[in-house]
Enzyme design. Structure first.
Site, PDB file in Angstrom:
ATOM      1  N   LYS A 169       0.885  -1.170   0.000  1.00 26.30           N
ATOM      2  CA  LYS A 169       0.000   0.000   0.000  1.00 26.30           C
ATOM      3  C   LYS A 169       0.918   1.213   0.000  1.00 26.30           C
ATOM      4  O   LYS A 169       1.487   1.602   1.020  1.00 26.30           O
ATOM      5  CB  LYS A 169      -0.874  -0.005   1.266  1.00 26.30           C
ATOM      6  N   GLU A 242       9.176   1.451  10.934  1.00 24.57           N
ATOM      7  CA  GLU A 242      10.254   2.394  10.607  1.00 24.57           C
ATOM      8  C   GLU A 242       9.630   3.784  10.687  1.00 24.57           C
ATOM      9  O   GLU A 242       8.907   4.197   9.781  1.00 24.57           O
ATOM     10  CB  GLU A 242      10.776   2.140   9.180  1.00 24.57           C
ATOM     11  N   CYS A 276      13.875  10.775   6.511  1.00 20.35           N
ATOM     12  CA  CYS A 276      13.815  10.339   7.917  1.00 20.35           C
ATOM     13  C   CYS A 276      15.168  10.506   8.584  1.00 20.35           C
ATOM     14  O   CYS A 276      15.250  10.727   9.785  1.00 20.35           O
ATOM     15  CB  CYS A 276      13.328   8.901   8.004  1.00 20.35           C
ATOM     16  N   GLU A 374       9.660  16.436  14.834  1.00 23.24           N
ATOM     17  CA  GLU A 374      10.193  16.247  13.489  1.00 23.24           C
ATOM     18  C   GLU A 374       9.709  17.403  12.605  1.00 23.24           C
ATOM     19  O   GLU A 374       8.501  17.618  12.483  1.00 23.24           O
ATOM     20  CB  GLU A 374       9.711  14.916  12.929  1.00 23.24           C
TER      21      GLU A 374
HETATM   22  P1  NAD Z   1       2.168   8.709   7.349  1.00 23.60           P
HETATM   23  O1  NAD Z   1       2.266   8.019   8.672  1.00 23.60           O
HETATM   24  O2  NAD Z   1       1.217   9.817   7.218  1.00 23.60           O
HETATM   25  O3  NAD Z   1       1.785   7.659   6.201  1.00 23.60           O
HETATM   26  C1  NAD Z   1       2.565   6.520   5.928  1.00 23.60           C
HETATM   27  C2  NAD Z   1       1.689   5.491   5.245  1.00 23.60           C
HETATM   28  O4  NAD Z   1       0.708   5.018   6.152  1.00 23.60           O
HETATM   29  C3  NAD Z   1       0.928   6.008   4.037  1.00 23.60           C
HETATM   30  O5  NAD Z   1       0.917   5.032   3.040  1.00 23.60           O
HETATM   31  C4  NAD Z   1      -0.470   6.233   4.596  1.00 23.60           C
HETATM   32  O6  NAD Z   1      -1.498   6.177   3.623  1.00 23.60           O
HETATM   33  C5  NAD Z   1      -0.582   5.082   5.564  1.00 23.60           C
HETATM   34  N1  NAD Z   1      -1.570   5.255   6.630  1.00 23.60           N
HETATM   35  C6  NAD Z   1      -2.052   6.408   7.156  1.00 23.60           C
HETATM   36  N2  NAD Z   1      -2.936   6.128   8.143  1.00 23.60           N
HETATM   37  C7  NAD Z   1      -3.010   4.782   8.241  1.00 23.60           C
HETATM   38  C8  NAD Z   1      -3.721   3.884   9.084  1.00 23.60           C
HETATM   39  N3  NAD Z   1      -4.561   4.318  10.033  1.00 23.60           N
HETATM   40  N4  NAD Z   1      -3.556   2.564   8.927  1.00 23.60           N
HETATM   41  C9  NAD Z   1      -2.701   2.097   7.991  1.00 23.60           C
HETATM   42  N5  NAD Z   1      -1.995   2.892   7.154  1.00 23.60           N
HETATM   43  C10 NAD Z   1      -2.135   4.230   7.291  1.00 23.60           C
HETATM   44  O7  NAD Z   1       3.650   9.157   6.982  1.00 23.60           O
HETATM   45  P2  NAD Z   1       4.118   9.990   5.681  1.00 23.60           P
HETATM   46  O8  NAD Z   1       3.758  11.416   5.865  1.00 23.60           O
HETATM   47  O9  NAD Z   1       3.720   9.294   4.451  1.00 23.60           O
HETATM   48  O10 NAD Z   1       5.707   9.826   5.803  1.00 23.60           O
HETATM   49  C11 NAD Z   1       6.522  10.675   6.526  1.00 23.60           C
HETATM   50  C12 NAD Z   1       6.969  10.033   7.823  1.00 23.60           C
HETATM   51  O11 NAD Z   1       7.610   8.795   7.549  1.00 23.60           O
HETATM   52  C13 NAD Z   1       7.988  10.856   8.567  1.00 23.60           C
HETATM   53  O12 NAD Z   1       7.677  10.838   9.946  1.00 23.60           O
HETATM   54  C14 NAD Z   1       9.292  10.128   8.315  1.00 23.60           C
HETATM   55  O13 NAD Z   1      10.287  10.318   9.295  1.00 23.60           O
HETATM   56  C15 NAD Z   1       8.830   8.722   8.280  1.00 23.60           C
HETATM   57  N6  NAD Z   1       9.794   7.889   7.569  1.00 23.60           N
HETATM   58  C16 NAD Z   1      10.534   6.999   8.272  1.00 23.60           C
HETATM   59  C17 NAD Z   1      11.491   6.235   7.627  1.00 23.60           C
HETATM   60  C18 NAD Z   1      12.319   5.235   8.367  1.00 23.60           C
HETATM   61  O14 NAD Z   1      12.927   4.406   7.712  1.00 23.60           O
HETATM   62  N7  NAD Z   1      12.379   5.253   9.681  1.00 23.60           N
HETATM   63  C19 NAD Z   1      11.681   6.390   6.255  1.00 23.60           C
HETATM   64  C20 NAD Z   1      10.914   7.326   5.564  1.00 23.60           C
HETATM   65  C21 NAD Z   1       9.966   8.059   6.230  1.00 23.60           C
END
Ligand code: NAD
Length: 523
Positions: A169, A242, A276, A374
Site C-alpha cells: 500500500k 520504521e 527520515c 520532526e
Molecule cells: P504517514 O504516517 O502519514 O503515512 C505513511 C503510510 O501510512 C501512508 O501510506 C499512509 O497512507 C498510511 N496510513 C495512514 N494512516 C493509516 C492507518 N490508520 N492505517 C494504515 N496505514 C495508514 O507518513 P508519511 O507522511 O507518508 O511519511 C513521513 C513520515 O515517515 C515521517 O515521519 C518520516 O520520518 C517517516 N519515515 C521513516 C522512515 C524510516 O525508515 N524510519 C523512512 C521514511 C519516512
C-alpha cells in the site's frame, strides 16, 4: 489525511508537487479489494516458496538488469511525483535499489539456507539442531511518499527472495511510482498475483492492516505507527515499524569545518529536508560555532531551488502545502523565542505553492519545537555546546533515536562517543548515506521504531525462524524422563558437577556419581 476526507474521497489524485499538475487519478482500493488482493497473493505464495531460493535470486537478477536499463525513466517518474531533484532520484532511490538487489543476489542463498546449530551441553549432544527459515506467507508493506521507490522496493525484494508474497500500500501521494515497481517486477518474472499494489489513503492502509496478512512492514510517522502497533497487538500481528527521526549532528572542536558544513547543508536539505535521516538538529562546539555557521550560510545561499526535473536544481519542492505549514510554524516559533534567522525563512511563491527556502537558524534551544518535533523540511537549526558530555546529553535528549552523526578528525574519539548515543545508527564523518549501505541494518530505537530493514537483519525480518531438532538415539528413553527418586536426584546432581564444577576433582567425582544415569530405569 482527515477522516472526513477518507470517507468522501474514493480516489487518490497523483500530483506533481512542483507544478500542481494532476498526473493521474486512481480509485482507492476498498476493504473488499484489499481482502481479495491478499487472498490472491496467498494463493500464489505456496508455489513461489516451493520454487526455491536460487530461482528467486535469478528473478531478482533480472529485475536488477531491467531497472538498470530503465534507470533514467524511473528517476523521472520519481521526480515527477515526489518532487526531488533528478540527481537524488537516481542516487537515493534507483542506486539504493540496484545495490539492495546486489546484496540479496550475493547473500540470500547463504543467509536463508538451513543452519546447523551445534549443542554445547553434554545432555543434548545426541541431538542434531537445525535453524530453518520459513517465509511468513503474505507480507504487507505500507510505505510513505518521501522515498517512494527505494523504501518499498528494498523491503519487497527481501520479502520476495525469502519466499513471501507481498501486498504493497504505497502513499496516496506517490502511487504511480509503486506501479512502476510493480511493472518492473512482473517483467522480471514475479508472478502477477504474488506482488500486488493496493492504491489508496489511510483507510486502504487500515484495511490492509486488518486483513489476514502474516506480517506488516510499516514506514511512516510515529502517530500512524502507534495506531498500527495498537491494532497489531490485538491480533499479535508481527510488525516492523520504521518511524520518524530527529537526527542530531555533533560537530566536535577538531572537525574539518569545510567538510562538516557541506555535510550539514546537504544532510539538512536533501529531498527538501523530507528524509527520515535528515540532519534535524545540529550541535557545534562553541569554539567553532560562528565559523561553522558562516560556512553553512554561505553554502546554503548558493543552493538552486526549483523543479526537480531541471538538471541544475539542488532543492525541489515540498510534497504538499500541509507539510510546508509545519515547517513554517516551527521556524516562526523558533524566531519568536529568540533564534537567529541566518538564511531563508520564507516561502518561494514565485516557484509554486510548495517551495520553501533552505533555512539556517542559530541559537536554537531545546525549548523550541524545532529541536523536539520532526520538522521534515529544509531547515538547519544549530546550537552550541561546550564539551563532549554536553553534546552527548543534548543528542540523547529526544524522544527519537533513528540515526546521528559525529564529526571529528579523531576516529577513536568519534567511535567512543558514538557508543554513547541512543540511536539505531551512528555515523562518524558522514550523514544519511547509511540508508544506501545495503549491508547495514536500518531502523531506530525509542519512538523511531521497532525492527530493522536492509541487509541481513532486514532479511531475517521476512522469515519465521523454526528450530528443527532431531534426536540421534531414537531407541533410547531420555534420562530426564520419569523414573524420579533419590538415586535419580543423586545421579543428576553428579552430572551437573561433572559439567559445571570448577575443580577437576569435583568434576571427576560428579562423573562417577552420574555414571549410571543413562542406565537408570525409566517409565
Ligand atoms: P504517514 O504516517 O502519514 O503515512 C505513511 C503510510 O501510512 C501512508 O501510506 C499512509 O497512507 C498510511 N496510513 C495512514 N494512516 C493509516 C492507518 N490508520 N492505517 C494504515 N496505514 C495508514 O507518513 P508519511 O507522511 O507518508 O511519511 C513521513 C513520515 O515517515 C515521517 O515521519 C518520516 O520520518 C517517516 N519515515 C521513516 C522512515 C524510516 O525508515 N524510519 C523512512 C521514511 C519516512
Amino acid at each position: 489525511m482527515g477522516t472526513e476526507l477518507q470517507i468522501a474521497v474514493a480516489k487518490v489524485v497523483s500530483t506533481n508537487p512542483a507544478t500542481g499538475e494532476i498526473l493521474r487519478q486512481l480509485k482507492c482500493a476498498g476493504e473488499e479489494d484489499v481482502r481479495a488482493a491478499v487472498a490472491r497473493a496467498r494463493a500464489a505464495q505456496a508455489a513461489w516458496s516451493a520454487i526455491g531460493v536460487r530461482h528467486r535470486i535469478a528473478v531478482l537478477r533480472e529485475f536488477q538488469r531491467r531497472l538498470l536499463q530503465r534507470k533514467s525513466e524511473i528517476a523521472q517518474a520519481i521526480t515527477r511525483e515526489a518532487g526531488k531533484p533528478l540527481a537524488e532520484a537516481l542516487t537515493t532511490e534507483v542506486l539504493v535499489v540496484l545495490d539492495a538487489a546486489r546484496f540479496l543476489i550475493d547473500n540470500a542463498y547463504r543467509l536463508l539456507r538451513d543452519e546447523p546449530l551445534p549443542h554445547g551441553s553434554l545432555a543434548t549432544k545426541l541431538k542434531s539442531g537445525m535453524l530453518v527459515r520459513d517465509p511468513y506467507g503474505v507480507v504487507a508493506i505500507i510505505s510513505p511518499w518521501n522515498y517512494p521507490f527505494s523504501i518499498p522496493a528494498t523491503e519487497t525484494l527481501a520479502a520476495l527472495v525469502a519466499g513471501n508474497a507481498v501486498v504493497l500500500k504505497p502513499s496516496e501521494f506517490t502511487p504511480l511510482v509503486a506501479l512502476e515497481l510493480q511493472s518492473l517486477l512482473q517483467q522480471a518474472g514475479v508472478p502477477k498475483e504474488l506482488f500486488q499494489v493496493v492504491v489508496g489513503d489511510g483507510a486502504t492502509g487500515s484495511a490492509l492492516l486488518h486483513s489476514p496478512i502474516d506480517k506488516l512492514v510499516f514506514t511512516g510517522s510515529v502517530a500512524t505507527g502507534k495506531r498500527i502497533a495498537a491494532a497489531a497487538a490485538d491480533r499479535l500481528l508481527p510488525v516492523v515499524l520504521e518511524l520518524g527521526g530527529k537526527d542530531p549532528m555533533l560537530v566536535l572542536d577538531d572537525a574539518d569545518l569545510d567538510v562538516a558544513s557541506s555535510a550539514a547543508v546537504w544532510g539538512a536539505f536533501v529531498n527538501a529536508g523530507q528524509t527520515c535521516l535528515s540532519v534535524e538538529r545540529c550541535y557545534v562546539h562553541r569554539n567553532r560555532y560562528e565559523n561553522f555557521l558562516r560556512a553553512c550560510v554561505e553554502k546554503t545561499k548558493k543552493l538552486r531551488v526549483g523543479n526537480g526535473l531541471d538538471q541544475d536544481t539542488d532543492v525541489g519542492p515540498m510534497i504538499h502545502e500541509r507539510q510546508l505549514r509545519i515547517v513554517e510554524a516551527h521556524v516562526e516559533e523558533a524566531v519568536a523565542r529568540g533564534a537567529r534567522l541566518l538564511a531563508g525563512g520564507s516561502r518561494l511563491p514565485d516557484l509554486g505553492k510548495n517551495f520553501y527556502q533552505p533555512t539556517v537558524l542559530a541559537d536554537v534551544t531545546h525549548e523550541m519545537r524545532i529541536m523536539r518535533e520532526e520538522t521534515f523540511g529544509p531547515v538547519l537549526p544549530v546550537m552550541a555546546f561546550d564539551n563532549d558530555d554536553e553534546a552527548v546529553r543534548l543528542a540523547n535528549d529526544s524522544e527519537y533515536g533513528l540515526a546521528a552523526s559525529i564529526w571529528t578528525r579523531d576516529r577513536a574519539r568519534g567511535e567512543h562517543l558514538a557508543r554513547r548515543i541512543h540511536a539505531g545508527t551512528v555515523m562518524v564523518n558522514d550523514v544519511v548515506s547509511c540508508f544506501g549501505i545495503s549491508e547495514a541494518p536500518h531502523g531506530g530505537v525509542k519512538a523511531s521504531g521497532i525492527g530493522r530493514t536492509h541487509g541481513r537483519f532486514g532479511l531475517e525480518e521476512m522469515v519465521r525462524l523454526k528450530y528443527l531438532d532431531t534426536d540421534l538415539t531414537p531407541g533410547m528413553k531420555k534420562v530426564w524422563w520419569y523414573g524420579y527418586g533419590a538415586s535419580f536426584a543423586r545421579q543428576m546432581a553428579g552430572f551437573m558437577d561433572f559439567q559445571f564444577a570448577r575443580s577437576w576433582r569435583e568434576r571427576l567425582r560428579g562423573a562417577m556419581r552420574s555414571a549410571s544415569l543413562s542406565r537408570s530405569k525409566k517409565l
